[in-house]
Design an enzyme around this catalytic site. Structure first.
Site, PDB file in Angstrom:
ATOM      1  N   ASP A 151      38.098  26.417  46.841  1.00 26.56           N
ATOM      2  CA  ASP A 151      38.514  25.780  48.094  1.00 26.56           C
ATOM      3  C   ASP A 151      37.263  25.395  48.870  1.00 26.56           C
ATOM      4  O   ASP A 151      36.141  25.519  48.364  1.00 26.56           O
ATOM      5  CB  ASP A 151      39.429  26.695  48.910  1.00 26.56           C
ATOM      6  CG  ASP A 151      40.497  25.908  49.667  1.00 26.56           C
ATOM      7  OD1 ASP A 151      40.119  25.083  50.531  1.00 26.56           O
ATOM      8  OD2 ASP A 151      41.687  26.090  49.381  1.00 26.56           O
ATOM      9  N   HIS A 214      40.191  19.797  49.306  1.00 20.58           N
ATOM     10  CA  HIS A 214      39.851  21.221  49.411  1.00 20.58           C
ATOM     11  C   HIS A 214      38.607  21.527  48.569  1.00 20.58           C
ATOM     12  O   HIS A 214      38.558  22.520  47.850  1.00 20.58           O
ATOM     13  CB  HIS A 214      41.026  22.092  48.968  1.00 20.58           C
ATOM     14  CG  HIS A 214      42.109  22.208  50.002  1.00 20.58           C
ATOM     15  ND1 HIS A 214      42.103  23.168  50.989  1.00 20.58           N
ATOM     16  CD2 HIS A 214      43.222  21.462  50.206  1.00 20.58           C
ATOM     17  CE1 HIS A 214      43.185  23.015  51.755  1.00 20.58           C
ATOM     18  NE2 HIS A 214      43.868  21.982  51.307  1.00 20.58           N
ATOM     19  N   CYS A 247      35.359  11.650  43.785  1.00 21.13           N
ATOM     20  CA  CYS A 247      35.527  10.221  43.508  1.00 21.13           C
ATOM     21  C   CYS A 247      36.045  10.039  42.082  1.00 21.13           C
ATOM     22  O   CYS A 247      35.330  10.351  41.123  1.00 21.13           O
ATOM     23  CB  CYS A 247      34.215   9.475  43.679  1.00 21.13           C
ATOM     24  SG  CYS A 247      34.389   7.689  43.409  1.00 21.13           S
ATOM     25  N   GLU A 279      47.196  18.364  50.877  1.00 17.22           N
ATOM     26  CA  GLU A 279      46.303  18.095  52.009  1.00 17.22           C
ATOM     27  C   GLU A 279      45.063  17.312  51.571  1.00 17.22           C
ATOM     28  O   GLU A 279      43.931  17.732  51.807  1.00 17.22           O
ATOM     29  CB  GLU A 279      45.905  19.413  52.681  1.00 17.22           C
ATOM     30  CG  GLU A 279      47.098  20.174  53.256  1.00 17.22           C
ATOM     31  CD  GLU A 279      46.713  21.500  53.885  1.00 17.22           C
ATOM     32  OE1 GLU A 279      47.342  21.876  54.888  1.00 17.22           O
ATOM     33  OE2 GLU A 279      45.790  22.167  53.372  1.00 17.22           O
TER      34      GLU A 279
END
EC number: 3.2.1.52
Length: 493
Positions: A151, A214, A247, A279
């Site tokens: 995370d 994250h 990316c 998220e």
């Protein structure tokens, strides 16, 4: 005699078990069917232990007689669960020298998936400490341990060829301004030993590598994986998310994830890899020249189509290894593929998630935050973030993973899952404090048919289980306003 049980709202609850309480079993989760007899057993020596092909592989039948116990099971899983029930009955007998009733317990789980999640990404949990957590899971017939390994606040999985995961991504300067450095990374051997330890107790281990968001810790170590590299990026020291996504147009990103998945394949035989997927703000993908060019070339209308392509490519990488993905469900079924498994986690969206995933051909695991997030305070006034509502023991117990829907509408629900997020849970003591006794309620929600469940009976059993756990694991499940472990962070942000 009345038994005190401090569990709700900081108020000491007292209740008197019914007169026939000594003629009942105290088994959590409640078995599918129990037939009590008049005789009494004062010994629970296992007299026979047989596999019976007429039982399902995860089912068992435990017969208690005056002479001892007989176990019949349909397979390895059923035997493990039958022995877990026998273990609880022995703990009950130890406190009832007058004996426990004889009877026949015929039992199998309502759902095949009954899991807890721990969060070493936010606060590292040594592998040795996790074994105690696993032992308590097995006692309550959980069968999935979910490790949230990566995370913004840390990366805990070693990957050959990427040394900065340990030297950079596994370390942060402090937590919430406390000035105390925090670090930790498992070794491959530690993880393999944990997997074997869990397997012996009927528990599969599910690793999570969160993506494409994250990932602030990964960005700190390998900024070249991101749309707009920031060489001065640090591992996040507070809660919350960042807008940085890997990316998908950079070959080095896919080379890295291929290495990650290969390592997971070698460690975790379950073959399941949780990919997060939650998220993930796409504003930087919208601005990234490489991503914009890729969308134009593929005639993608927006970044959500790019997200779908990202996970299609990720799933293909996993498929080469014989692995399958899981995700936190974000409501946009378009980015998932039929047959995949998602977790319903967003507050207030459980029913909507059941309906949408059914229509999309997805499997669903119920992890609704208002029932299942065990890092939420369980007593009013306990410290955590100000936005968190109190989730009482009874609230957890009230969970029906199907929310009352019939099989034809809820047959795709695979089970129940309770995360214990650890932004503010620095060690095993805090983790156990938040998890229990609410995990006992989640265990019963995932195992027991609604027709045999009763809040009053559960409270009666839990009074006994406080003593069982205290004696067996040297851990007290009593919860009052004043016995929460010391909380390091005073700010409420």
């Amino acid at each position: 005699m009345a038994r005190p049980l401090p569990i709700l709202g900081g108020i000491l609850l007292s209740f008197s078990p019914p007169a026939e309480a000594t003629a009942q079993y105290s088994i959590i989760p409640e078995p599918s069917r129990t037939e009590l007899r008049q005789e009494t057993a004062k010994t629970l020596q296992l007299l026979s232990d047989q596999e019976v092909p007429t039982l399902e592989t995860d089912a068992y039948r435990l017969t208690v007689t005056p002479q001892g116990a007989h176990l019949a099971s349909g397979g390895r899983e059923g035997r493990i669960y039958g022995l877990a029930t026998l273990r609880q009955l022995r703990d009950q007998l130890a406190g009832q020298p007058e004996g426990i009733p004889c009877g026949v317990i015929t039992d199998k789980p309502r759902y095949p998936w009954r899991g807890l999640m721990v969060d070493p990404a936010r606060h590292f949990i040594p592998a040795a400490d996790l074994k105690k957590f696993v032992d308590m899971m097995a006692y309550y017939k959980f069968n999935r341990l979910h490790l949230h390994l990566t995370d913004n606040q840390g990366w805990r999985l070693p990957v050959p060829g990427y040394p900065k995961l340990k030297s950079v991504a596994s370390r942060r300067e402090e937590s919430f301004g406390d000035g105390i450095p925090h670090e930790g990374m498992y070794t491959k051997q530690e993880l393999k030993e944990l997997v074997a330890y869990c397997a012996a107790r009927g528990i599969d281990v599910i690793p999570e590598i969160d993506m494409p968001g994250h990932n602030q810790a990964l960005h700190a170590a390998y900024p070249e994986f991101f749309c707009f590299p920031k060489p001065d990026m640090n591992v996040r020291t507070t809660a919350g998310n960042s807008k940085e996504l890997v990316c998908p147009q950079k070959p080095e990103v896919w080379k890295f994830y291929a290495s990650v998945f290969n390592e997971l394949k070698d460690i975790f035989p379950s073959g399941i890899v949780h990919l997060g997927g939650d998220e993930a703000p796409t504003e930087l993908w919208e601005k990234c020249p490489l991503c914009r060019e890729a969308r134009t070339r593929a005639a993608m209308k927006d970044e959500q189509e790019q997200m779908k392509a990202f996970f299609a490519k990720t799933a293909a990488l996993l498929a080469k290894n014989g692995q399958t993905p899981q995700f936190w469900y974000e409501g946009n079924a378009g980015i998932y593929h039929p047959g995949e498994t998602v977790y319903a986690w967003r507050q207030g969206q459980a029913l909507q998630s059941i309906e949408k995933t059914k229509k999309a051909g997805l499997n669903l695991i119920m992890a609704s935050s208002e029932y299942c997030y065990l890092d939420f305070p369980q007593i009013q006034g306990q410290r955590n973030w100000g936005w968190m509502k109190t989730t009482t023991l009874q609230k957890c117990y009230d969970l029906d993973p199907a929310f009352g829907k019939p099989e034809k509408e809820a047959g795709h629900i695979r089970g129940v899952h309770a995360p214990v997020w650890a932004e503010r849970l620095p060690d095993l003591n805090h983790l156990l404090y938040r998890a229990y006794p609410r995990a006992c309620a989640i265990a019963e929600a995932g195992w027991s048919p609604m027709g045999v469940r009763s809040w009053e009976n559960f409270r009666r059993k839990l009074a006994d289980h406080r003593q069982f756990i205290l004696k067996r694991f040297n851990y007290d499940m009593e919860r009052t306003q004043g016995n929460e472990p010391a909380f390091r962070w005073e700010n409420n942000k």
